[in-house]
Scaffold this motif. Structure first.
Motif, PDB file in Angstrom:
ATOM      1  N   UNK A  53       0.847  -1.198   0.000  1.00  0.00           N
ATOM      2  CA  UNK A  53       0.000   0.000   0.000  1.00  0.00           C
ATOM      3  C   UNK A  53       0.883   1.248   0.000  1.00  0.00           C
ATOM      4  N   UNK A  54       0.446   2.227  -0.776  1.00  0.00           N
ATOM      5  CA  UNK A  54       1.176   3.492  -0.827  1.00  0.00           C
ATOM      6  C   UNK A  54       0.817   4.331   0.395  1.00  0.00           C
ATOM      7  N   UNK A  55       1.658   5.306   0.709  1.00  0.00           N
ATOM      8  CA  UNK A  55       1.322   6.214   1.815  1.00  0.00           C
ATOM      9  C   UNK A  55      -0.024   6.901   1.613  1.00  0.00           C
ATOM     10  N   UNK A  56      -0.372   7.181   0.361  1.00  0.00           N
ATOM     11  CA  UNK A  56      -1.661   7.827   0.074  1.00  0.00           C
ATOM     12  C   UNK A  56      -2.822   6.897   0.401  1.00  0.00           C
ATOM     13  N   UNK A  57      -2.671   5.616   0.063  1.00  0.00           N
ATOM     14  CA  UNK A  57      -3.719   4.645   0.382  1.00  0.00           C
ATOM     15  C   UNK A  57      -3.877   4.497   1.890  1.00  0.00           C
ATOM     16  N   UNK A  58      -2.770   4.465   2.589  1.00  0.00           N
ATOM     17  CA  UNK A  58      -2.816   4.348   4.052  1.00  0.00           C
ATOM     18  C   UNK A  58      -3.494   5.575   4.646  1.00  0.00           C
ATOM     19  N   UNK A  59      -3.138   6.752   4.154  1.00  0.00           N
ATOM     20  CA  UNK A  59      -3.757   7.987   4.652  1.00  0.00           C
ATOM     21  C   UNK A  59      -5.252   7.989   4.382  1.00  0.00           C
ATOM     22  N   UNK A  60      -5.678   7.502   3.220  1.00  0.00           N
ATOM     23  CA  UNK A  60      -7.109   7.440   2.892  1.00  0.00           C
ATOM     24  C   UNK A  60      -7.834   6.499   3.839  1.00  0.00           C
ATOM     25  N   UNK A  61      -7.209   5.375   4.187  1.00  0.00           N
ATOM     26  CA  UNK A  61      -7.826   4.441   5.135  1.00  0.00           C
ATOM     27  C   UNK A  61      -7.941   5.055   6.522  1.00  0.00           C
ATOM     28  N   UNK A  62      -6.906   5.756   6.941  1.00  0.00           N
ATOM     29  CA  UNK A  62      -6.939   6.417   8.259  1.00  0.00           C
ATOM     30  C   UNK A  62      -8.041   7.475   8.272  1.00  0.00           C
ATOM     31  N   UNK A  63      -8.138   8.253   7.218  1.00  0.00           N
ATOM     32  CA  UNK A  63      -9.179   9.280   7.127  1.00  0.00           C
ATOM     33  C   UNK A  63     -10.562   8.652   7.190  1.00  0.00           C
ATOM     34  N   UNK A  64     -10.750   7.561   6.451  1.00  0.00           N
ATOM     35  CA  UNK A  64     -12.042   6.874   6.466  1.00  0.00           C
ATOM     36  C   UNK A  64     -12.370   6.347   7.860  1.00  0.00           C
ATOM     37  N   UNK A  65     -11.388   5.772   8.534  1.00  0.00           N
ATOM     38  CA  UNK A  65     -11.610   5.263   9.889  1.00  0.00           C
ATOM     39  C   UNK A  65     -11.972   6.398  10.844  1.00  0.00           C
ATOM     40  N   UNK A  66     -11.308   7.536  10.705  1.00  0.00           N
ATOM     41  CA  UNK A  66     -11.622   8.689  11.559  1.00  0.00           C
ATOM     42  C   UNK A  66     -13.035   9.204  11.290  1.00  0.00           C
ATOM     43  N   UNK A  67     -13.460   9.204  10.019  1.00  0.00           N
ATOM     44  CA  UNK A  67     -14.816   9.640   9.681  1.00  0.00           C
ATOM     45  C   UNK A  67     -15.856   8.702  10.271  1.00  0.00           C
ATOM     46  N   UNK A  68     -15.583   7.418  10.215  1.00  0.00           N
ATOM     47  CA  UNK A  68     -16.501   6.435  10.802  1.00  0.00           C
ATOM     48  C   UNK A  68     -16.569   6.621  12.309  1.00  0.00           C
ATOM     49  N   UNK A  69     -15.421   6.818  12.943  1.00  0.00           N
ATOM     50  CA  UNK A  69     -15.393   7.024  14.393  1.00  0.00           C
ATOM     51  C   UNK A  69     -16.150   8.287  14.784  1.00  0.00           C
ATOM     52  N   UNK A  70     -16.081   9.318  13.952  1.00  0.00           N
ATOM     53  CA  UNK A  70     -16.769  10.579  14.250  1.00  0.00           C
ATOM     54  C   UNK A  70     -18.285  10.426  14.198  1.00  0.00           C
ATOM     55  N   UNK A  71     -18.786   9.415  13.496  1.00  0.00           N
ATOM     56  CA  UNK A  71     -20.230   9.192  13.418  1.00  0.00           C
ATOM     57  C   UNK A  71     -20.784   8.578  14.699  1.00  0.00           C
ATOM     58  N   UNK A  72     -19.918   8.002  15.500  1.00  0.00           N
ATOM     59  CA  UNK A  72     -20.363   7.359  16.737  1.00  0.00           C
ATOM     60  C   UNK A  72     -20.329   8.361  17.871  1.00  0.00           C
ATOM     61  N   UNK A  73     -21.344   8.318  18.741  1.00  0.00           N
ATOM     62  CA  UNK A  73     -21.321   9.240  19.877  1.00  0.00           C
ATOM     63  C   UNK A  73     -20.178   8.864  20.814  1.00  0.00           C
ATOM     64  N   UNK A  74     -19.603   9.853  21.466  1.00  0.00           N
ATOM     65  CA  UNK A  74     -18.517   9.537  22.397  1.00  0.00           C
ATOM     66  C   UNK A  74     -19.043   8.712  23.571  1.00  0.00           C
ATOM     67  N   UNK A  75     -18.213   7.844  24.041  1.00  0.00           N
ATOM     68  CA  UNK A  75     -18.582   6.986  25.169  1.00  0.00           C
ATOM     69  C   UNK A  75     -17.796   7.458  26.385  1.00  0.00           C
ATOM     70  N   UNK A  76     -18.538   7.859  27.398  1.00  0.00           N
ATOM     71  CA  UNK A  76     -17.906   8.282  28.648  1.00  0.00           C
ATOM     72  C   UNK A  76     -18.282   7.267  29.713  1.00  0.00           C
ATOM     73  N   UNK A  77     -17.292   6.573  30.215  1.00  0.00           N
ATOM     74  CA  UNK A  77     -17.587   5.615  31.265  1.00  0.00           C
ATOM     75  C   UNK A  77     -16.478   5.635  32.297  1.00  0.00           C
ATOM     76  N   UNK A  78     -16.874   5.414  33.501  1.00  0.00           N
ATOM     77  CA  UNK A  78     -15.932   5.345  34.611  1.00  0.00           C
ATOM     78  C   UNK A  78     -15.531   3.882  34.761  1.00  0.00           C
ATOM     79  N   UNK A  79     -14.391   3.537  34.206  1.00  0.00           N
ATOM     80  CA  UNK A  79     -13.938   2.156  34.201  1.00  0.00           C
ATOM     81  C   UNK A  79     -13.721   1.644  35.620  1.00  0.00           C
ATOM     82  N   UNK A  80     -13.197   2.473  36.477  1.00  0.00           N
ATOM     83  CA  UNK A  80     -12.958   2.060  37.865  1.00  0.00           C
ATOM     84  C   UNK A  80     -14.281   1.707  38.539  1.00  0.00           C
ATOM     85  N   UNK A  81     -15.302   2.517  38.308  1.00  0.00           N
ATOM     86  CA  UNK A  81     -16.618   2.239  38.895  1.00  0.00           C
ATOM     87  C   UNK A  81     -17.197   0.944  38.336  1.00  0.00           C
TER      88      UNK A  81
END
Length: 82
Positions: free
Chosen positions: A45-73
């Motif tokens: 994979x070229x650096x451009x392909x890797x960057x496109x995959x990272x961008x796509x993963x970040x866009x998918x992650x941005x569609x999910x609401x943030x999860x706030x949890x107290x792991x210790x609790x």
């Protein structure tokens, strides 16, 4: 085309590969070929392909609401429930 022989392969690896092949409707050999081809493609994979995959993963992650949890609790609650 070449031939690859892999001696001393653990039976658990062969069983897992066979299970995945059955799940996908392929023979064991075809599943192994497909997995090896996908690894070869990743290596080239070229650096451009890797960057496109990272961008796509970040866009998918941005569609999910943030999860706030107290792991210790949560661990404390789990321990109390036992």
């Amino acid at each position: 085309m070449g031939t690859l022989i892999v001696p001393d392969l653990d039976e658990s690896v062969i069983a897992a590969l066979s299970q995945e092949a059955r799940r996908r409707g392929y023979s064991l050999e075809e599943q192994a070929r497909r997995m090896l081809r996908s690894i070869e493609a990743e290596v080239h994979r070229s650096p451009e392909e890797i960057e496109a995959l990272v961008t796509e993963a970040e866009e998918i992650a941005a569609m999910s609401p943030p999860i706030h949890m107290d792991v210790v609790a949560l661990i404390g609650e789990d321990r109390e429930s036992r």
